[in-house]
Motif scaffolding. Structure first.
Motif, PDB file in Angstrom:
ATOM      1  N   LYS A 415      20.976 -32.261  12.258  1.00  0.00           N
ATOM      2  CA  LYS A 415      19.648 -31.653  12.305  1.00  0.00           C
ATOM      3  C   LYS A 415      19.056 -31.553  10.912  1.00  0.00           C
ATOM      4  O   LYS A 415      19.764 -31.268   9.955  1.00  0.00           O
ATOM      5  CB  LYS A 415      19.733 -30.251  12.936  1.00  0.00           C
ATOM      6  N   ASN A 417      15.837 -29.552   9.048  1.00  0.00           N
ATOM      7  CA  ASN A 417      14.832 -28.510   9.199  1.00  0.00           C
ATOM      8  C   ASN A 417      14.061 -28.379   7.896  1.00  0.00           C
ATOM      9  O   ASN A 417      14.651 -28.415   6.819  1.00  0.00           O
ATOM     10  CB  ASN A 417      15.531 -27.190   9.567  1.00  0.00           C
ATOM     11  N   GLU A 424       7.305 -24.120  10.630  1.00  0.00           N
ATOM     12  CA  GLU A 424       8.673 -24.623  10.573  1.00  0.00           C
ATOM     13  C   GLU A 424       8.801 -25.860  11.472  1.00  0.00           C
ATOM     14  O   GLU A 424       8.305 -25.866  12.604  1.00  0.00           O
ATOM     15  CB  GLU A 424       9.641 -23.533  11.037  1.00  0.00           C
ATOM     16  N   SER A 426      11.524 -29.304  12.694  1.00  0.00           N
ATOM     17  CA  SER A 426      12.911 -29.773  12.748  1.00  0.00           C
ATOM     18  C   SER A 426      12.996 -31.081  13.513  1.00  0.00           C
ATOM     19  O   SER A 426      12.158 -31.394  14.367  1.00  0.00           O
ATOM     20  CB  SER A 426      13.815 -28.728  13.414  1.00  0.00           C
TER      21      SER A 426
END
Length: 637
Positions: A415, A417, A424, A426
């Protein structure tokens, strides 16, 4: 004139009978003449008990009851009639001073003592008179000019600063509001490029005859300051890049208290540090100011002050404040355990192990055992990169038994981010292998290699206890390539929550969630990518993920989902509220069925705990004709 008016009348009426006072003096004389051994055997006189009754309009009665000495000393073991008489004599002046803080400068205060009952009753009658209102507000802002050679700098918006002044002409003048307005004005300035601003003069001139007040506030900006180089203190095990990569403050930028707080929050969130202190080194500019003051005094001694007044003062470039980060590192390894309960998944026990330095990464792992779910995960978190990316990789296993659908999923994931709290984003790449058993049907196995992009937008007045603003989350992804994938699919999902104050103590919360899945066949798509509804954070009144597609004796996920909720909260105390809500939603394999909602409604209680709002709800599920208790902490995203 004003002084005489401020000393306006009050009266004290003492109704102690003369006979009682004479009898008391005689008793005291007799006690003095009595033998010593007789005095010793007599019990000490009981303290004088009395009541206080305040007759005043509006909130003035509460103000006086909380602050008058009459109330403060009531029940004191040393209280006697002489002490009570002294308090009664002092009450009018004390009451007038208290009432003046509420905006009334010509009150009439009468105090009397009623001794007709078992206890004396001190009665305070108040006629506050006419309230004093604000007639004139003069805000004098000194400085606030860009420091040469930074004349091209963006000018400070002094007009907006004046508009933010909270005491408007015509409003009632109260001392608490006056002090609060001055603090708010100064705070708004010192949090920006002028951290050394100060109030050099404040005046509130009251004319009791006209019941008007004139306000004067003189605020000097002080020097315009900017950030300088970064200094790091306290690092032992970790590379300074862990801090530098999270520092978004660049040398030459305006001083900002919010920028300091944001950097401190980002550093605390890493988990590497037990304590973090981020500040600007104000002491670095003191020597410059001392030297400037000495030069100014020398110029005046030489008779140059007149020349200085004839031309603008050149203060030179704005001082640069070193940015100082002081940290105390956390211990490298940590083991913790916990017990809990959820109305969604039942009893819970959890064991965590963290290591802050495994091959240069932060390692986090946990084993969680719940009534309806059992899970284990291990993840490696890499330090934030120079471009602000937070990368992680890990593996997990989860088994769940919900609504007679039993799934066991093994996941390997990576992942990335990035972004801040307000925006935000991701990107997640996973491999999933799932075994699924539906009670009464044969077991199936599927695998998938999906890629998912998610974005979250936050605009809230508080992350922990939001009362105004919104949060929106959207996801799009799927498994599009026939590689390690049994059934290709595309999936979109979104959810939002909106907060709006209603009156002084009320709050409206509106939630919504939707999802859709596109695939040739549903069989082969991992259950985690299908949709179900119901539970604490979904449709209350129903069990956790109880709403979905019926298959045999089980409920499984569907292709589509739509839910909504409206809730009203009333905060009758600062930390306590009652709530009324209505939820509706469903999950199904067709859009029409998903838009045929199952509803739930009920009442609940709210408490502001140190870790977030605690919610306890009792909801009635209309489709199942049953009540259900729900318990949750905070909100989900």
């Amino acid at each position: 004139m004003g002084q005489l008016a401020l000393a306006a009348a009050g009266s004290v009426i003492l109704l102690f009978p003369i006979a009682q006072a004479a009898a008391q003096e005689g008793a005291q004389q007799s006690a003095q003449d009595a033998p010593a051994d007789s005095a010793a055997t007599e019990a000490a006189p009981a303290p004088l008990q009395y009541e206080v009754k305040v007759n005043a309009p509006g909130d003035l009665d509460e103000l006086l009851e909380k602050n008058l000495d009459l109330e403060r000393f009531r029940g004191n073991p040393r209280m006697d009639r002489e002490q009570l008489q002294r308090l009664v004599r002092d009450t009018p002046e004390q009451a007038r001073n208290l009432i003046a803080t509420a905006g009334y400068y010509t009150p009439v205060v009468t105090v009397r003592v009623d001794t007709s009952g078992a206890k004396p009753v001190v009665i305070v009658d108040v006629d506050p008179g006419q309230a004093v209102t604000i007639d004139k507000v003069e805000l004098e802002l000194r400085g606030f000019d860009p420091t040469p050679p930074l004349a091209a700098s963006e000018p400070y918006d002094t007009e907006a600063l004046k508009r933010s002044w909270s005491l408007k002409t015509g409003s009632v003048f109260r001392q608490a509001d006056w002090e609060s307005a001055k603090r708010a004005l100064l705070r708004e300035v010192v949090q920006t490029r002028y951290p050394r601003a100060q109030l050099v003069d404040t005046q509130a001139v009251v004319d009791p005859e006209t019941h008007k007040v004139s306000l004067l506030v003189v605020l000097d900006s002080g020097p315009e300051l900017r950030f300088g180089e970064l200094r790091i203190e306290g690092l032992k095990r970790y590379d300074p890049s862990i801090i530098r990569n999270l520092d978004k403050i660049r040398p030459g930028e305006y001083y900002s208290e919010s920028a300091l707080q944001s950097l401190q929050a980002r550093l605390q969130d890493t988990g590497y540090f037990a304590s973090v202190e981020v500040s600007a080194d104000m002491s670095s500019i003191l020597s410059e100011q001392i030297e400037a003051g000495q030069e100014s005094q020398q110029a005046e001694a030489e008779g140059a002050s007149a020349a200085a007044e004839a031309k603008p003062v050149n203060r030179g470039p704005a001082p640069l404040l070193p940015l100082v980060v002081r940290v105390t590192e956390n211990k490298q390894q940590n083991v913790s355990a916990g017990l809990g309960f959820s109305t969604n998944t039942g009893n819970r026990a959890q064991l965590n192990y963290d290591n802050l330095n495994v091959w240069g990464t932060r390692f986090k792992s946990a084993i969680t055992m719940e009534t309806k779910k059992q899970a284990a995960h291990a993840n490696f978190y890499f330090p934030t990169t120079e471009r602000g990316y937070n990368d992680s990789a890990g593996a997990s296993f989860e088994r769940s038994d919900i609504s007679n659908e039993i799934t066991a999923v093994t996941t390997i994931s990576a992942k990335r981010n990035w972004g801040g709290t307000n925006l935000e984003r991701s990107l997640t790449f996973e491999f999933l292998s799932e075994d699924k058993t539906v009670v009464g049907l044969e077991q199936t196995r599927s695998k998938s290699l999906p890629l998912t992009y998610a974005i979250t937008k936050r605009s809230l007045d508080s992350l922990l206890f939001p009362t105004k603003g919104y949060v929106i989350n959207a996801q799009v992804g799927g498994a599009l390539l026939p590689v390690l994938t049994d059934e290709r699919f595309v999936r979109v999902a979104g959810k939002a929550v909106y907060y709006r104050p209603l009156g002084e103590k009320g709050e409206l919360i509106v939630r919504g969630e939707m999802g859709a899945l596109g695939s040739k066949e549903k069989r082969g798509v991992p259950a985690v990518y299908l949709f179900r509804a119901g539970g604490d954070q979904s449709v209350r009144g129903y069990g956790y993920q109880e709403l979905g597609v019926k298959e045999g004796d089980a409920t499984i996920g569907g292709r589509y989902m739509l839910t909504g909720s409206a809730e009203y909260q009333y905060w009758f105390k600062p930390k306590w509220a009652i709530a009324a809500f209505y939820d509706a939603g469903n999950a199904a394999d067709t859009v029409k069925a998903a838009m045929t909602p199952k509803s739930g409604y009920g009442l609940g209680g709210r408490y502001k705990s140190p870790v977030g709002p605690i919610n306890v709800d009792v909801a009635y599920g209309h489709a199942v004709h049953a009540y259900r208790l729900h318990f949750s902490l905070g909100f989900t995203f």
